[in-house]
Design a protein around this motif. Structure first.
Motif, PDB file in Angstrom:
ATOM      1  N   ALA A  19       0.843  -1.207   0.000  1.00  0.00           N
ATOM      2  CA  ALA A  19       0.000   0.000   0.000  1.00  0.00           C
ATOM      3  C   ALA A  19       0.877   1.255   0.000  1.00  0.00           C
ATOM      4  O   ALA A  19       0.609   2.210  -0.740  1.00  0.00           O
ATOM      5  N   ASP A  20       1.960   1.246   0.794  1.00  0.00           N
ATOM      6  CA  ASP A  20       2.861   2.408   0.859  1.00  0.00           C
ATOM      7  C   ASP A  20       3.578   2.628  -0.477  1.00  0.00           C
ATOM      8  O   ASP A  20       3.694   3.756  -0.948  1.00  0.00           O
ATOM      9  N   LEU A  21       4.094   1.538  -1.064  1.00  0.00           N
ATOM     10  CA  LEU A  21       4.803   1.654  -2.345  1.00  0.00           C
ATOM     11  C   LEU A  21       3.847   2.191  -3.413  1.00  0.00           C
ATOM     12  O   LEU A  21       4.220   3.004  -4.250  1.00  0.00           O
ATOM     13  N   ARG A  22       2.619   1.726  -3.377  1.00  0.00           N
ATOM     14  CA  ARG A  22       1.635   2.182  -4.361  1.00  0.00           C
ATOM     15  C   ARG A  22       1.357   3.670  -4.176  1.00  0.00           C
ATOM     16  O   ARG A  22       1.330   4.439  -5.142  1.00  0.00           O
ATOM     17  N   ASP A  69      -9.224  -7.009   4.132  1.00  0.00           N
ATOM     18  CA  ASP A  69      -9.156  -5.549   4.187  1.00  0.00           C
ATOM     19  C   ASP A  69      -7.784  -5.039   3.782  1.00  0.00           C
ATOM     20  O   ASP A  69      -7.668  -4.085   3.011  1.00  0.00           O
ATOM     21  N   GLU A  70      -6.715  -5.691   4.295  1.00  0.00           N
ATOM     22  CA  GLU A  70      -5.347  -5.232   3.966  1.00  0.00           C
ATOM     23  C   GLU A  70      -5.052  -5.453   2.472  1.00  0.00           C
ATOM     24  O   GLU A  70      -4.340  -4.672   1.850  1.00  0.00           O
ATOM     25  N   THR A  71      -5.586  -6.530   1.920  1.00  0.00           N
ATOM     26  CA  THR A  71      -5.380  -6.816   0.493  1.00  0.00           C
ATOM     27  C   THR A  71      -6.053  -5.750  -0.372  1.00  0.00           C
ATOM     28  O   THR A  71      -5.473  -5.268  -1.352  1.00  0.00           O
ATOM     29  N   ALA A  72      -7.267  -5.381   0.018  1.00  0.00           N
ATOM     30  CA  ALA A  72      -7.983  -4.334  -0.732  1.00  0.00           C
ATOM     31  C   ALA A  72      -7.245  -3.007  -0.607  1.00  0.00           C
ATOM     32  O   ALA A  72      -7.080  -2.282  -1.594  1.00  0.00           O
ATOM     33  N   ALA A  86      -5.987  -7.399  -6.658  1.00  0.00           N
ATOM     34  CA  ALA A  86      -7.231  -7.955  -7.206  1.00  0.00           C
ATOM     35  C   ALA A  86      -7.810  -9.030  -6.299  1.00  0.00           C
ATOM     36  O   ALA A  86      -9.023  -9.235  -6.284  1.00  0.00           O
ATOM     37  N   GLY A  87      -6.944  -9.730  -5.552  1.00  0.00           N
ATOM     38  CA  GLY A  87      -7.497 -10.788  -4.719  1.00  0.00           C
ATOM     39  C   GLY A  87      -6.461 -11.605  -3.973  1.00  0.00           C
ATOM     40  O   GLY A  87      -5.275 -11.263  -3.937  1.00  0.00           O
ATOM     41  N   ILE A 104     -12.834  -7.875  -3.933  1.00  0.00           N
ATOM     42  CA  ILE A 104     -11.684  -8.701  -4.301  1.00  0.00           C
ATOM     43  C   ILE A 104     -12.118 -10.174  -4.323  1.00  0.00           C
ATOM     44  O   ILE A 104     -13.142 -10.525  -3.742  1.00  0.00           O
ATOM     45  N   PHE A 105     -11.342 -10.989  -5.034  1.00  0.00           N
ATOM     46  CA  PHE A 105     -11.643 -12.417  -5.017  1.00  0.00           C
ATOM     47  C   PHE A 105     -10.839 -13.098  -3.915  1.00  0.00           C
ATOM     48  O   PHE A 105      -9.774 -12.618  -3.511  1.00  0.00           O
TER      49      PHE A 105
END
Lengths: 290, 290
Positions: free
Chosen positions: B205-208, B245-248, B253-254, B279-280
């Motif tokens: 998330a930070d890198l993004r 939640d962390e993945t989203a 994507a999933g 997400i899947f």
């Protein structure tokens, strides 16, 4: 005139310069060898103060056409890419005509790893009559020598950690992943991917501060190695005084890099920093890799 | 009475409970099967509110002797270790007599990875007449089923990313490293080691946010797999609503986990969370691993 390494001495060398101290170290080494250099610092990456001493032309990313025009006007035939680069969001690039022309091949490569991307751009320049060389071909003295830099040496336990990290990096090599890992007392603490070495070391420092690392402070090694199939003209792992500081802050015993397969821009500064931080820095002869 | 899986139904099951929602899910599943449970929540890891509903005795770390005495008094013969655990700084442990007695073997194991440590502790308990089982042996319904949970499915590109991540995790398996990686558009963004899955996802998330990830938001997959030689009684990878939640938040994507080789404590809550986060979540049949 051509040297044993096949370098055309007559034409000035074009250095496309990213961040860090390596581009200037390469430029100085090439000038010491009697060859003129023209720097093409990339805006946002290269340090403006550092490039002032050299003939230079600033480039924005995706300005392949501007580079081509200026490099031809300067009489350059050989190009070196050197310095740290941040992978930009693709949509942020403002491309000029040559970049657009190279785009299909860049896009294909963009889905692969960074290696493929740079190799692909290099092939594009070669189509326009340039030759792309590795920094180590024009300035072999920037490569890490075998043995310790500074006065400390790895212990037997450190050597076991180094061997484990090298084996891990060999296993992850085919995945075009980062080039570094941290192992302490045989336990893999971190593997570098998109975050880069400095961020990985800061993570170790944070985990240690939170009491999440069992190995005591002063154990563990940062190991950097080139990827097995890496095009060595690009992105050889590099270490500098900042790597030493981050390694000490992470509470590790030292740094091991592959001798002949890693760039150490300022060996004297590195030795001083290592002794001051009480860590070892060692070049490893891996046989296979050098 | 003994089931097909060899579980002695007559004695209550001792559950040594770490953090997260999995210990309670296992306890409930075992009770549904008609077997009594006694929880041994570990102080600092287990959630006090969650264990209230069950017969329970709190343990501090390194209180193997206290556990032995209480488990015998409760008539327990079988033990399950389940829930998340933080690796403590060794010097912070206050050991009781049995822990001290097991210490030489624990210390030997401490230099290896977590797997060896837990296997070693398990052998210690077995020396005292207990049997150590996996959570999946006493409550098979907590294992991830094959196919999607929730309404979304991985695209073809996602499936290619999943395959690459699984290959990477197979390569890193021998190094007793973390059990997760993130791959986006064929590019390995992160490999988990000592930091854990949640911290790895926050890094993405930070890198993004810093514009350091080329793959657009909504691409990329978190993949979790058990280590190849893992003692499956311990530390099977687990996912829950928080992982979703962390993945989203990391813009992926999933999530793909190995079917039959991963714990999903609350499938219904997970499906709701996945659909809400768009997400899947999919269980992969890897053939080799299930």
């Amino acid at each position: 005139m051509t040297t044993a390494a096949g370098v055309q001495q007559a034409s000035p060398l074009a250095i496309i310069a990213g961040g860090g101290s390596v581009p200037v170290a390469v430029a100085q080494a090439v000038e010491r060898s009697g060859r003129r250099v023209v720097l093409f610092p990339v805006r946002g990456w290269a340090d403006p103060a550092a490039v002032e001493k050299f003939t230079h032309h600033w480039l924005a990313l995706a300005q392949a056409g501007r580079f081509l025009r200026l490099a031809r006007a300067e009489g350059c035939r050989d190009i070196v890419f050197v310095g740290t680069a941040l992978r930009p969001p693709f949509r942020s690039l403002r491309m000029d005509w040559l970049t657009l022309r190279l785009l299909p091949r860049i896009l294909r490569a963009y889905r692969g790893g960074d290696d493929h991307l740079l190799s692909s751009i290099a092939r594009g320049f070669e189509d326009y009559g340039f030759r792309v060389l590795g920094a180590h071909e024009v300035a072999p003295e920037i490569l890490m020598p075998e043995g310790p830099i500074g006065s400390l040496r790895p212990s037997e336990r450190d050597q076991a950690d180094i061997a484990r990290a090298l084996a891990l990096l060999t296993a992850t090599g085919p995945f075009d992943i980062g080039q570094a890992a941290v192992v302490a007392e045989n336990h893999v603490l971190a593997v570098e991917a998109a975050e880069g070495t400095d961020a990985m070391l800061r993570r170790i420092a944070d985990l240690r501060a939170a009491g999440r690392i069992a190995a005591p402070s002063g154990t563990g090694v940062l190991v950097k190695a080139p990827k097995p199939q890496q095009d060595r003209r690009f992105d050889l792992p590099a270490i500098g005084p900042r790597t030493v500081d981050e390694t000490a802050r992470a509470g590790l015993a030292g740094i091991a890099v592959v001798a002949g397969g890693s760039i150490v821009a300022e060996p004297a500064a590195l030795a001083t920093a290592a002794d001051k931080a009480k860590i070892f820095v060692v070049g490893i002869n891996t046989g296979r890799l050098t």
